[in-house]
Design a protein around this motif. Structure first.
Motif, short mmCIF file in Angstrom:
data_model
loop_
_atom_site.label_atom_id
_atom_site.label_comp_id
_atom_site.label_asym_id
_atom_site.label_seq_id
_atom_site.Cartn_x
_atom_site.Cartn_y
_atom_site.Cartn_z
N LEU A 18 0.83 -1.21 0.00
CA LEU A 18 0.00 0.00 0.00
C LEU A 18 0.86 1.26 0.00
O LEU A 18 0.34 2.37 0.08
CB LEU A 18 -0.93 0.00 1.22
N GLY A 19 2.18 1.07 -0.07
CA GLY A 19 3.08 2.21 -0.11
C GLY A 19 3.59 2.61 1.26
O GLY A 19 3.25 2.00 2.28
N ARG A 20 4.37 3.67 1.28
CA ARG A 20 4.98 4.12 2.54
C ARG A 20 4.02 5.07 3.25
O ARG A 20 4.27 6.28 3.38
CB ARG A 20 6.32 4.77 2.25
N ILE A 21 2.90 4.51 3.68
CA ILE A 21 1.84 5.32 4.31
C ILE A 21 1.72 5.05 5.80
O ILE A 21 0.83 5.58 6.47
CB ILE A 21 0.49 5.04 3.63
N GLY A 25 6.41 6.82 8.08
CA GLY A 25 6.69 6.54 6.67
C GLY A 25 7.01 5.09 6.37
O GLY A 25 7.59 4.79 5.31
N SER A 26 6.62 4.19 7.25
CA SER A 26 6.88 2.76 7.03
C SER A 26 6.08 2.24 5.84
O SER A 26 4.95 2.68 5.60
CB SER A 26 6.50 1.94 8.27
N VAL A 40 0.18 -4.77 7.52
CA VAL A 40 1.27 -4.63 8.50
C VAL A 40 2.40 -3.75 7.96
O VAL A 40 2.44 -3.41 6.79
CB VAL A 40 1.86 -6.02 8.85
N HIS A 41 3.31 -3.40 8.88
CA HIS A 41 4.63 -2.95 8.45
C HIS A 41 5.67 -3.65 9.32
O HIS A 41 5.36 -4.12 10.42
CB HIS A 41 4.77 -1.42 8.50
N ASN A 42 6.89 -3.73 8.80
CA ASN A 42 7.96 -4.37 9.55
C ASN A 42 8.28 -3.55 10.79
O ASN A 42 8.34 -2.32 10.75
CB ASN A 42 9.22 -4.50 8.69
N SER A 55 4.36 13.08 19.38
CA SER A 55 4.64 11.89 18.57
C SER A 55 3.47 10.92 18.61
O SER A 55 3.07 10.35 17.60
CB SER A 55 5.90 11.19 19.08
N MET A 56 2.88 10.74 19.81
CA MET A 56 1.76 9.82 19.97
C MET A 56 0.60 10.22 19.07
O MET A 56 0.01 9.39 18.39
CB MET A 56 1.29 9.82 21.43
N ILE A 57 0.27 11.52 19.06
CA ILE A 57 -0.86 11.99 18.24
C ILE A 57 -0.59 11.69 16.77
O ILE A 57 -1.46 11.20 16.05
CB ILE A 57 -1.10 13.49 18.48
N GLY A 58 0.63 11.97 16.33
CA GLY A 58 0.98 11.71 14.93
C GLY A 58 0.89 10.24 14.58
O GLY A 58 0.40 9.88 13.50
N TRP A 59 1.35 9.37 15.49
CA TRP A 59 1.30 7.92 15.23
C TRP A 59 -0.14 7.42 15.17
O TRP A 59 -0.48 6.59 14.32
CB TRP A 59 2.07 7.17 16.30
N VAL A 60 -0.98 7.91 16.09
CA VAL A 60 -2.38 7.48 16.10
C VAL A 60 -3.08 7.91 14.81
O VAL A 60 -3.83 7.14 14.21
CB VAL A 60 -3.11 8.05 17.34
#
Length: 249
Positions: A18-21, A25-26, A40-42, A55-60
């Motif tokens: 699905l790309g680096r989404i 950027g994984s 998934v991503h690795n 960082s948490m907000i961005g990851w969520v």
């Protein structure tokens, strides 16, 4: 720690990127096993001791965007909780899919073609209170007795305040039951969520997560618009979303 960070499980055997989404950027891709695909991503890192709020907000947000991308791509998915990691390599991920295969297939079948909506309902407390004082005889009589500025008027003012509070509670219950029933007729499942605090006299009286069959989307939208026309009521719908609230993974 090596593993696979998992966003959701989708129906299908297609193994694609699905790309680096993904988070940071994984690259996000699918791993398939007997009619199911894990998105998934690795993952090759130890979990941090603490996470900064920014960082948490961005990851969520990134997590949710991947889930919604997969939902649009595959149609039926099972969202997985934020920061769920299957430890090990591809064989371990396949083992997890295999070990939970029956339950995952059952959940996908139950949610196929369903969408989640958020429905928040607010009322204008001042407007509703004013209407009750004018329409309920006992309240109207107490209001009349508060005029004049005497000690008796003050006492009746206190009685009016208490009586109005009780009537407001009953009115809110009537509103809730009526609106809930109308939504329930079109929904497959409803979860009652916690309401939030009042803001400038406008109070949330209902906060729902609603699972709706896709073919009833237009009916639900029309019903919410009708409810929103009621005097003193405001409806704030969100969605459609993947069925976040109706999957526990």
């Amino acid at each position: 720690m090596e593993g696979r960070y998992i966003y959701c499980v989708a129906e299908g055997d297609e193994e694609i990127s699905l790309g680096r989404i993904g988070i940071d950027g994984s690259e996000v891709y699918t791993v398939s096993f007997e009619g199911l695909s894990a998105v998934v991503h690795n993952y090759r890192a130890d979990p941090p001791d603490c996470w900064e709020r920014e960082s948490m907000i961005g990851w969520v947000v990134s997590h949710q965007k991947v889930v919604e991308t997969a939902w649009r791509r595959f149609g039926t998915i099972l969202p997985v909780r934020f920061h769920t990691v299957i430890k090990g390599g591809a064989d371990d991920l396949n083992g997890w899919l295999g070990g939970n295969h029956g339950e995952l297939r059952k959940s996908i079948g139950r949610l196929r073609g369903r969408e989640e909506y958020g429905v928040q309902v607010f009322w204008d407390e001042d407007l509703v209170a004013g209407r009750l004082v004018d329409s309920v005889p006992a309240l109207r009589e107490l209001k009349a007795k508060t005029e004049g500025g005497t000690g008796a008027a003050y006492m009746h003012g206190q009685l009016l305040e208490k009586a109005l509070k009780r009537e407001m509670a009953r009115e809110k219950e009537r509103y809730f039951e009526n609106i809930y029933q109308r939504i329930e007729e079109l929904a497959e499942r409803i979860i009652i969520e916690e309401v939030k605090a009042a803001d400038n006299g406008v109070r949330m009286i209902m906060n729902l997560s609603v699972l709706v069959p896709g073919e009833r989307r237009d009916e639900m939208t029309a019903e919410l618009e009708i409810i929103n026309l009621r005097e003193g009521i405001a409806v704030r719908p969100t969605g459609p979303w993947p069925p976040y609230s109706f999957v526990d993974m």
